[in-house]
Design a protein around this motif. Structure first.
Motif, mmCIF file in Angstrom:
data_model
loop_
_atom_site.group_PDB
_atom_site.id
_atom_site.type_symbol
_atom_site.label_atom_id
_atom_site.label_comp_id
_atom_site.label_asym_id
_atom_site.label_seq_id
_atom_site.Cartn_x
_atom_site.Cartn_y
_atom_site.Cartn_z
ATOM 1 N N GLU A 38 -14.748 0.575 1.339
ATOM 2 C CA GLU A 38 -14.062 0.488 0.046
ATOM 3 C C GLU A 38 -12.574 0.765 0.207
ATOM 4 N N ALA A 39 -12.220 1.714 1.082
ATOM 5 C CA ALA A 39 -10.807 2.032 1.328
ATOM 6 C C ALA A 39 -10.092 0.825 1.928
ATOM 7 N N MET A 40 -10.732 0.173 2.893
ATOM 8 C CA MET A 40 -10.125 -1.011 3.498
ATOM 9 C C MET A 40 -9.966 -2.124 2.473
ATOM 10 N N SER A 41 -10.910 -2.240 1.576
ATOM 11 C CA SER A 41 -10.820 -3.248 0.524
ATOM 12 C C SER A 41 -9.642 -2.956 -0.409
ATOM 13 N N LEU A 42 -9.484 -1.695 -0.807
ATOM 14 C CA LEU A 42 -8.361 -1.330 -1.686
ATOM 15 C C LEU A 42 -7.016 -1.569 -1.008
ATOM 16 N N LEU A 43 -6.955 -1.274 0.285
ATOM 17 C CA LEU A 43 -5.707 -1.435 1.034
ATOM 18 C C LEU A 43 -5.482 -2.874 1.493
ATOM 19 N N ARG A 44 -6.487 -3.723 1.322
ATOM 20 C CA ARG A 44 -6.434 -5.132 1.742
ATOM 21 C C ARG A 44 -6.199 -5.242 3.250
ATOM 22 N N ILE A 45 -6.908 -4.384 4.007
ATOM 23 C CA ILE A 45 -6.847 -4.456 5.460
ATOM 24 C C ILE A 45 -8.239 -4.778 5.992
ATOM 25 N N LYS A 46 -8.313 -5.299 7.209
ATOM 26 C CA LYS A 46 -9.598 -5.683 7.773
ATOM 27 C C LYS A 46 -9.953 -4.868 9.012
ATOM 28 N N SER A 47 -9.014 -4.074 9.487
ATOM 29 C CA SER A 47 -9.214 -3.361 10.739
ATOM 30 C C SER A 47 -9.540 -1.892 10.517
ATOM 31 N N LYS A 48 -10.639 -1.445 11.129
ATOM 32 C CA LYS A 48 -10.984 -0.023 11.061
ATOM 33 C C LYS A 48 -9.958 0.809 11.819
ATOM 34 N N THR A 50 -6.713 0.243 11.938
ATOM 35 C CA THR A 50 -5.578 0.460 11.044
ATOM 36 C C THR A 50 -5.885 1.573 10.057
ATOM 37 N N LEU A 51 -7.092 1.595 9.546
ATOM 38 C CA LEU A 51 -7.493 2.647 8.613
ATOM 39 C C LEU A 51 -7.462 4.008 9.312
ATOM 40 N N GLN A 52 -7.965 4.073 10.531
ATOM 41 C CA GLN A 52 -7.946 5.335 11.277
ATOM 42 C C GLN A 52 -6.517 5.762 11.576
ATOM 43 N N LYS A 53 -5.638 4.826 11.887
ATOM 44 C CA LYS A 53 -4.234 5.136 12.159
ATOM 45 C C LYS A 53 -3.577 5.732 10.921
#
Length: 90
Positions: A38-48, A50-53
Motif C-alpha cells: 500500500e505504501a508503494m502504491s501511495l508513493l507510486r513506486i514499484k521497487s521494494k 526504493t521503499l527500503q531506502k
C-alpha cells in the motif's frame, strides 16, 4: 404481517440507496499503519528497494512489530509527498 414485493431492478436500486446512506453517515476510516504494498502504491513506486531506502534514510516513518512485518505510517507518506508539492505559476 405485510409482505412487500419489489421487482428486481427496484430491489437493487433500494439496496444501492441504503448502502449510499450508510456510507454518508459513517465515512470510511483509513488505517494509520499500512503494508509495504500500500505504501508503494501511495508513493507510486514499484521497487521494494526504493521503499527500503526511503525508510532507511528516515524520509517516512515505519514500525516493525515482528521481524518480517514492516508497516508504514500513512500520514508520514502524505507529508513526504506534500514536501515536494509545487505551486503553479499565476
Amino acid at each position: 404481517m405485510e409482505v412487500i414485493c419489489l421487482e428486481e431492478p427496484a430491489f437493487f436500486a433500494l439496496i444501492d440507496k441504503v448502502v449510499e446512506r450508510i456510507r454518508e453517515k459513517q465515512p470510511v476510516k483509513e488505517d494509520k499503519w499500512i503494508s509495504g504494498t500500500e505504501a508503494m502504491s501511495l508513493l507510486r513506486i514499484k521497487s521494494k528497494t526504493t521503499l527500503q531506502k526511503m525508510r532507511d534514510e528516515g524520509k517516512i516513518r515505519f514500525t516493525q512489530p515482528e521481524k518480517k512485518i514492516v508497516l508504514y505510517d500513512r500520514d508520514s507518506i502524505n507529508d513526504y509527498l506534500e514536501d515536494f508539492t509545487y505551486e503553479t505559476f499565476k
